[in-house]
Scaffold this motif. Structure first.
Motif, PDB file in Angstrom:
ATOM      1  N   ASN A 192       4.803   4.711 -13.922  1.00 59.38           N
ATOM      2  CA  ASN A 192       4.888   4.991 -15.363  1.00 59.38           C
ATOM      3  C   ASN A 192       4.282   6.331 -15.775  1.00 59.38           C
ATOM      4  O   ASN A 192       3.705   6.449 -16.863  1.00 59.38           O
ATOM      5  CB  ASN A 192       4.249   3.860 -16.176  1.00 59.38           C
ATOM      6  N   LEU A 193       4.412   7.358 -14.953  1.00 59.95           N
ATOM      7  CA  LEU A 193       3.840   8.670 -15.276  1.00 59.95           C
ATOM      8  C   LEU A 193       4.786   9.562 -16.070  1.00 59.95           C
ATOM      9  O   LEU A 193       4.393  10.631 -16.532  1.00 59.95           O
ATOM     10  CB  LEU A 193       3.392   9.375 -13.991  1.00 59.95           C
ATOM     11  N   GLY A 194       6.035   9.144 -16.225  1.00 53.32           N
ATOM     12  CA  GLY A 194       6.970   9.905 -17.047  1.00 53.32           C
ATOM     13  C   GLY A 194       7.578  11.124 -16.381  1.00 53.32           C
ATOM     14  O   GLY A 194       8.203  11.946 -17.051  1.00 53.32           O
ATOM     15  N   MET A 195       7.404  11.242 -15.080  1.00 49.87           N
ATOM     16  CA  MET A 195       7.990  12.361 -14.329  1.00 49.87           C
ATOM     17  C   MET A 195       8.578  11.830 -13.036  1.00 49.87           C
ATOM     18  O   MET A 195       7.981  10.972 -12.379  1.00 49.87           O
ATOM     19  CB  MET A 195       6.934  13.421 -14.019  1.00 49.87           C
ATOM     20  N   LYS A 196       9.730  12.366 -12.673  1.00 55.03           N
ATOM     21  CA  LYS A 196      10.379  11.912 -11.448  1.00 55.03           C
ATOM     22  C   LYS A 196       9.745  12.537 -10.203  1.00 55.03           C
ATOM     23  O   LYS A 196       9.516  11.858  -9.206  1.00 55.03           O
ATOM     24  CB  LYS A 196      11.872  12.255 -11.503  1.00 55.03           C
ATOM     25  N   LEU A 197       9.450  13.830 -10.276  1.00 55.50           N
ATOM     26  CA  LEU A 197       8.851  14.509  -9.129  1.00 55.50           C
ATOM     27  C   LEU A 197       7.334  14.455  -9.259  1.00 55.50           C
ATOM     28  O   LEU A 197       6.736  15.126 -10.103  1.00 55.50           O
ATOM     29  CB  LEU A 197       9.332  15.958  -9.052  1.00 55.50           C
ATOM     30  N   VAL A 198       6.724  13.615  -8.469  1.00 54.74           N
ATOM     31  CA  VAL A 198       5.278  13.403  -8.493  1.00 54.74           C
ATOM     32  C   VAL A 198       4.705  13.641  -7.096  1.00 54.74           C
ATOM     33  O   VAL A 198       5.440  13.693  -6.110  1.00 54.74           O
ATOM     34  CB  VAL A 198       4.934  11.968  -8.977  1.00 54.74           C
ATOM     35  N   GLN A 199       3.408  13.768  -7.014  1.00 52.73           N
ATOM     36  CA  GLN A 199       2.706  13.906  -5.732  1.00 52.73           C
ATOM     37  C   GLN A 199       2.306  12.519  -5.248  1.00 52.73           C
ATOM     38  O   GLN A 199       1.902  11.675  -6.049  1.00 52.73           O
ATOM     39  CB  GLN A 199       1.451  14.767  -5.896  1.00 52.73           C
ATOM     40  N   THR A 200       2.404  12.285  -3.952  1.00 51.05           N
ATOM     41  CA  THR A 200       2.028  10.995  -3.398  1.00 51.05           C
ATOM     42  C   THR A 200       1.066  11.170  -2.224  1.00 51.05           C
ATOM     43  O   THR A 200       1.095  12.180  -1.527  1.00 51.05           O
ATOM     44  CB  THR A 200       3.265  10.216  -2.893  1.00 51.05           C
ATOM     45  N   ALA A 201       0.221  10.173  -2.045  1.00 54.38           N
ATOM     46  CA  ALA A 201      -0.667  10.124  -0.875  1.00 54.38           C
ATOM     47  C   ALA A 201      -0.807   8.664  -0.473  1.00 54.38           C
ATOM     48  O   ALA A 201      -0.900   7.779  -1.328  1.00 54.38           O
ATOM     49  CB  ALA A 201      -2.027  10.722  -1.198  1.00 54.38           C
ATOM     50  N   PHE A 202      -0.811   8.441   0.846  1.00 59.17           N
ATOM     51  CA  PHE A 202      -0.903   7.083   1.375  1.00 59.17           C
ATOM     52  C   PHE A 202      -1.970   7.048   2.462  1.00 59.17           C
ATOM     53  O   PHE A 202      -1.932   7.850   3.393  1.00 59.17           O
ATOM     54  CB  PHE A 202       0.446   6.646   1.960  1.00 59.17           C
ATOM     55  N   LEU A 203      -2.907   6.122   2.324  1.00 58.11           N
ATOM     56  CA  LEU A 203      -3.956   5.936   3.328  1.00 58.11           C
ATOM     57  C   LEU A 203      -3.804   4.559   3.949  1.00 58.11           C
ATOM     58  O   LEU A 203      -3.664   3.559   3.235  1.00 58.11           O
ATOM     59  CB  LEU A 203      -5.350   6.022   2.691  1.00 58.11           C
ATOM     60  N   ARG A 204      -3.840   4.515   5.269  1.00 58.38           N
ATOM     61  CA  ARG A 204      -3.861   3.230   5.956  1.00 58.38           C
ATOM     62  C   ARG A 204      -5.208   2.591   5.614  1.00 58.38           C
ATOM     63  O   ARG A 204      -6.272   3.179   5.847  1.00 58.38           O
ATOM     64  CB  ARG A 204      -3.702   3.452   7.470  1.00 58.38           C
ATOM     65  N   THR A 205      -5.180   1.420   5.047  1.00 52.62           N
ATOM     66  CA  THR A 205      -6.393   0.772   4.546  1.00 52.62           C
ATOM     67  C   THR A 205      -7.406   0.503   5.651  1.00 52.62           C
ATOM     68  O   THR A 205      -8.613   0.651   5.455  1.00 52.62           O
ATOM     69  CB  THR A 205      -6.038  -0.539   3.817  1.00 52.62           C
ATOM     70  N   SER A 206      -6.936   0.160   6.826  1.00 51.84           N
ATOM     71  CA  SER A 206      -7.839  -0.242   7.912  1.00 51.84           C
ATOM     72  C   SER A 206      -8.776   0.873   8.372  1.00 51.84           C
ATOM     73  O   SER A 206      -9.914   0.608   8.754  1.00 51.84           O
ATOM     74  CB  SER A 206      -7.042  -0.764   9.110  1.00 51.84           C
ATOM     75  N   ASP A 207      -8.327   2.133   8.331  1.00 55.37           N
ATOM     76  CA  ASP A 207      -9.174   3.220   8.831  1.00 55.37           C
ATOM     77  C   ASP A 207      -9.196   4.457   7.923  1.00 55.37           C
ATOM     78  O   ASP A 207      -9.723   5.495   8.307  1.00 55.37           O
ATOM     79  CB  ASP A 207      -8.745   3.629  10.240  1.00 55.37           C
ATOM     80  N   SER A 208      -8.593   4.347   6.738  1.00 57.84           N
ATOM     81  CA  SER A 208      -8.562   5.441   5.748  1.00 57.84           C
ATOM     82  C   SER A 208      -7.900   6.717   6.265  1.00 57.84           C
ATOM     83  O   SER A 208      -8.219   7.808   5.822  1.00 57.84           O
ATOM     84  CB  SER A 208      -9.975   5.758   5.231  1.00 57.84           C
ATOM     85  N   GLN A 209      -6.979   6.570   7.201  1.00 52.06           N
ATOM     86  CA  GLN A 209      -6.232   7.711   7.711  1.00 52.06           C
ATOM     87  C   GLN A 209      -4.989   7.926   6.852  1.00 52.06           C
ATOM     88  O   GLN A 209      -4.284   6.969   6.519  1.00 52.06           O
ATOM     89  CB  GLN A 209      -5.801   7.486   9.158  1.00 52.06           C
ATOM     90  N   LYS A 210      -4.726   9.188   6.506  1.00 57.04           N
ATOM     91  CA  LYS A 210      -3.529   9.512   5.749  1.00 57.04           C
ATOM     92  C   LYS A 210      -2.316   9.286   6.637  1.00 57.04           C
ATOM     93  O   LYS A 210      -2.320   9.669   7.811  1.00 57.04           O
ATOM     94  CB  LYS A 210      -3.571  10.959   5.274  1.00 57.04           C
ATOM     95  N   ILE A 211      -1.286   8.651   6.062  1.00 58.11           N
ATOM     96  CA  ILE A 211      -0.058   8.416   6.820  1.00 58.11           C
ATOM     97  C   ILE A 211       1.146   8.889   6.009  1.00 58.11           C
ATOM     98  O   ILE A 211       1.059   9.041   4.786  1.00 58.11           O
ATOM     99  CB  ILE A 211       0.114   6.929   7.206  1.00 58.11           C
ATOM    100  N   ASP A 212       2.231   9.136   6.703  1.00 54.92           N
ATOM    101  CA  ASP A 212       3.476   9.534   6.062  1.00 54.92           C
ATOM    102  C   ASP A 212       4.381   8.316   5.923  1.00 54.92           C
ATOM    103  O   ASP A 212       4.504   7.518   6.859  1.00 54.92           O
ATOM    104  CB  ASP A 212       4.193  10.607   6.881  1.00 54.92           C
ATOM    105  N   LEU A 213       4.993   8.202   4.763  1.00 51.51           N
ATOM    106  CA  LEU A 213       5.967   7.155   4.512  1.00 51.51           C
ATOM    107  C   LEU A 213       7.235   7.803   3.979  1.00 51.51           C
ATOM    108  O   LEU A 213       7.184   8.899   3.421  1.00 51.51           O
ATOM    109  CB  LEU A 213       5.439   6.156   3.466  1.00 51.51           C
ATOM    110  N   GLU A 214       8.342   7.117   4.115  1.00 50.48           N
ATOM    111  CA  GLU A 214       9.582   7.571   3.490  1.00 50.48           C
ATOM    112  C   GLU A 214       9.442   7.314   1.987  1.00 50.48           C
ATOM    113  O   GLU A 214       9.061   6.220   1.573  1.00 50.48           O
ATOM    114  CB  GLU A 214      10.760   6.791   4.051  1.00 50.48           C
ATOM    115  N   VAL A 215       9.739   8.329   1.179  1.00 51.54           N
ATOM    116  CA  VAL A 215       9.616   8.212  -0.276  1.00 51.54           C
ATOM    117  C   VAL A 215      10.939   8.580  -0.928  1.00 51.54           C
ATOM    118  O   VAL A 215      11.521   9.615  -0.616  1.00 51.54           O
ATOM    119  CB  VAL A 215       8.500   9.141  -0.828  1.00 51.54           C
ATOM    120  N   VAL A 216      11.396   7.727  -1.835  1.00 44.64           N
ATOM    121  CA  VAL A 216      12.572   8.020  -2.658  1.00 44.64           C
ATOM    122  C   VAL A 216      12.094   8.037  -4.109  1.00 44.64           C
ATOM    123  O   VAL A 216      11.537   7.051  -4.600  1.00 44.64           O
ATOM    124  CB  VAL A 216      13.680   6.962  -2.473  1.00 44.64           C
ATOM    125  N   TYR A 217      12.289   9.171  -4.769  1.00 48.48           N
ATOM    126  CA  TYR A 217      11.862   9.334  -6.153  1.00 48.48           C
ATOM    127  C   TYR A 217      12.935   8.743  -7.054  1.00 48.48           C
ATOM    128  O   TYR A 217      13.878   9.407  -7.433  1.00 48.48           O
ATOM    129  CB  TYR A 217      11.599  10.808  -6.447  1.00 48.48           C
TER     130      TYR A 217
END
Length: 109
Positions: free
Chosen positions: A62-87
């Motif tokens: 609900n941020l009102g913009m289609k192109l946003v920044q994303t970040a994903f952390l694996r909860t178990s070890d707080s490592q940043k991971i890449d995921l497939e994202v569709v805006y």
């Protein structure tokens, strides 16, 4: 003919008085010399989201913009991971992982 408005401070005070309702609707509050911004207008976060391999998961931000920044952390070890994202829209995006994983999500403008 030059009209004296009452000085720069008076102009600023009048501007802020007039704009205050509009700014508050956008999560901005100005009081004296301080400015407060409601972070929910700029950022969405979610914790411990379980993703199933190759299954799409919709994140409603609900941020009102289609192109946003994303970040994903694996909860178990707080490592940043890449995921497939569709805006998908100005209010949501879809993510997908190739493995089962639990993540913390941040979406911001």
């Amino acid at each position: 003919i030059e009209v004296q408005y009452g000085g720069q401070d008076r102009i600023i005070d009048d501007f802020l008085r007039i704009m205050q309702p509009v700014l508050q609707e956008d999560g901005i509050e100005i009081t004296g010399n301080s400015i407060a911004i409601d972070a929910s207008f700029l950022r969405f976060s979610a914790s411990n989201v379980s993703l199933t391999a190759n299954q799409a998961y919709t994140v409603t931000h609900n941020l009102g913009m289609k192109l946003v920044q994303t970040a994903f952390l694996r909860t178990s070890d707080s490592q940043k991971i890449d995921l497939e994202v569709v805006y998908s829209s100005t209010t949501a995006l879809t993510i997908k992982s190739v493995v089962n994983v639990t993540v913390d999500i941040a979406v911001s403008i």
